[in-house]
Design a protein around this motif. Sequence first.
Motif, PDB file in Angstrom:
ATOM      1  N   ASP A   1       0.125   3.960   1.777  1.00 22.30           N
ATOM      2  CA  ASP A   1      -0.018   4.872   2.925  1.00 22.30           C
ATOM      3  C   ASP A   1       0.861   4.416   4.277  1.00 22.30           C
ATOM      4  OD1 ASP A   1      -0.819   2.312   3.615  1.00 22.30           O
ATOM      5  OD2 ASP A   1      -2.854   3.033   4.204  1.00 22.30           O
TER       6      ASP A   1
ATOM      7  N   GLN B   1       1.144   1.736   5.727  1.00 23.26           N
ATOM      8  CA  GLN B   1       0.784   0.725   6.639  1.00 23.26           C
ATOM      9  C   GLN B   1       1.634  -0.375   6.629  1.00 23.26           C
ATOM     10  OE1 GLN B   1      -3.629   1.268   6.638  1.00 23.26           O
ATOM     11  NE2 GLN B   1      -3.144   0.979   8.596  1.00 23.26           N
TER      12      GLN B   1
ATOM     13  N   ASP C   1       0.833  -1.314   0.017  1.00 25.66           N
ATOM     14  CA  ASP C   1      -0.052   0.034  -0.166  1.00 25.66           C
ATOM     15  C   ASP C   1       0.761   1.305   0.094  1.00 25.66           C
ATOM     16  OD1 ASP C   1      -2.070  -1.648   0.089  1.00 25.66           O
ATOM     17  OD2 ASP C   1      -2.740  -1.219   2.218  1.00 25.66           O
TER      18      ASP C   1
ATOM     19  N   ARG D   1      -1.470   4.635   9.521  1.00 24.69           N
ATOM     20  CA  ARG D   1      -1.266   5.419   8.144  1.00 24.69           C
ATOM     21  C   ARG D   1      -0.675   6.651   8.337  1.00 24.69           C
ATOM     22  NH1 ARG D   1      -3.801   6.817   3.652  1.00 24.69           N
ATOM     23  NH2 ARG D   1      -4.823   5.488   2.697  1.00 24.69           N
TER      24      ARG D   1
END
Length: 320
Positions: A98, A100, A96, A201
């Motif tokens: 973000d 994470q 991802d 995040r």
Amino acid sequence: MGRPLLSIAIPVYNEDGNLETLFTRLKTVLDDIDKSYEIIFTNDGSNDNSLTLLRHFQKCNPGTVRIIDLNGNFGQHMAVMAAFEQVRGEIIVTLDADLQNPPEEIPKLISAIEKGHDLVGSYRKRREDNLFRCIASRLFNFLRDLATGIHMRDQGCMLRAYRRRIVDIIVASGERSTFIPALAMSYATNPVEVEVDHEARLTGKSRYRIYDLIRLNFDIMTGFSMAPLQLVTMFGMLVASGSLLFVVYLFIRRLIIGPEAEGVFTLFAILYLLIGIGIFCLGVIGEYIGRIYQEVRHRPRFVIREVIETGCTATENGDE
Ligand code: UDP
Ligand code: MG
């Protein structure tokens, strides 16, 4: 550009607050691994500054960064699918944007692939999401396990590595409302799961609202299992037999005791319950029919506006 060994595929939807840190951390990790690599960002219709930042990365790293700019927002899994269609590497890693999924965990995945696994899944050591997401995720993992027979410890973790062969099969499957980790699991012959870190995040909010989560889980259930349809049928049979017994009972009771007038509301309650269940069952059938409809319409799963890479900037239309 020759074929790199690693392809990193990252879906991006309004992540301008995270991209710089992501790219710096990712690049450090990849340079340390000392294997040839490419990073493919799919811009999934962002309406913030994400594309400008990605273009900047591409300009500064023309040999390693490629961008697939989609024509709109097609969802995380279609964004990954678009990258899968373009990857050149032998080992493909998804993560991802973000942060994470810490990029620092990538070497762990690659070494598992090098040990001979064709798919490396992952589960989050300590999940940094709100309580609701964590509980819902456990529930959906349990239901998926039961209904589809696809065993994954943590379906939601997108930090995963694939051998080229698996990605080729996924692309060839041509699926649209799909869930890539489950699709990969159904094709893998020697999958393994490793534990990875999970971070909150960096900036921004999760794109998944409750509605999206329900849609996503319908995709998993109906895409990988006939169990909901079969359960509906079984349930219908059960209700039909129960009603038959009930009618027989009322008939006999009428002959012996006479007609009954009381208990009307009980009957109403039962009726409404059954109507509710009936509507739900229709919905389940509708989910499958909707998917059949999408397939037969045969529209492109996503539309690429532009592929931005060094050498040429190709404009493509559709994927089929
Ligand atoms: N994403 C995307 N298209 C979307 C929604 C999300 O490409 O329509 C990307 C997003 O930019 C991120 C990843 O998919 O890189 C995971 O999204 P998010 O963090 O919102 O999901 P969560 O971590 O809450 O499951
Ligand atoms: Mg996230």
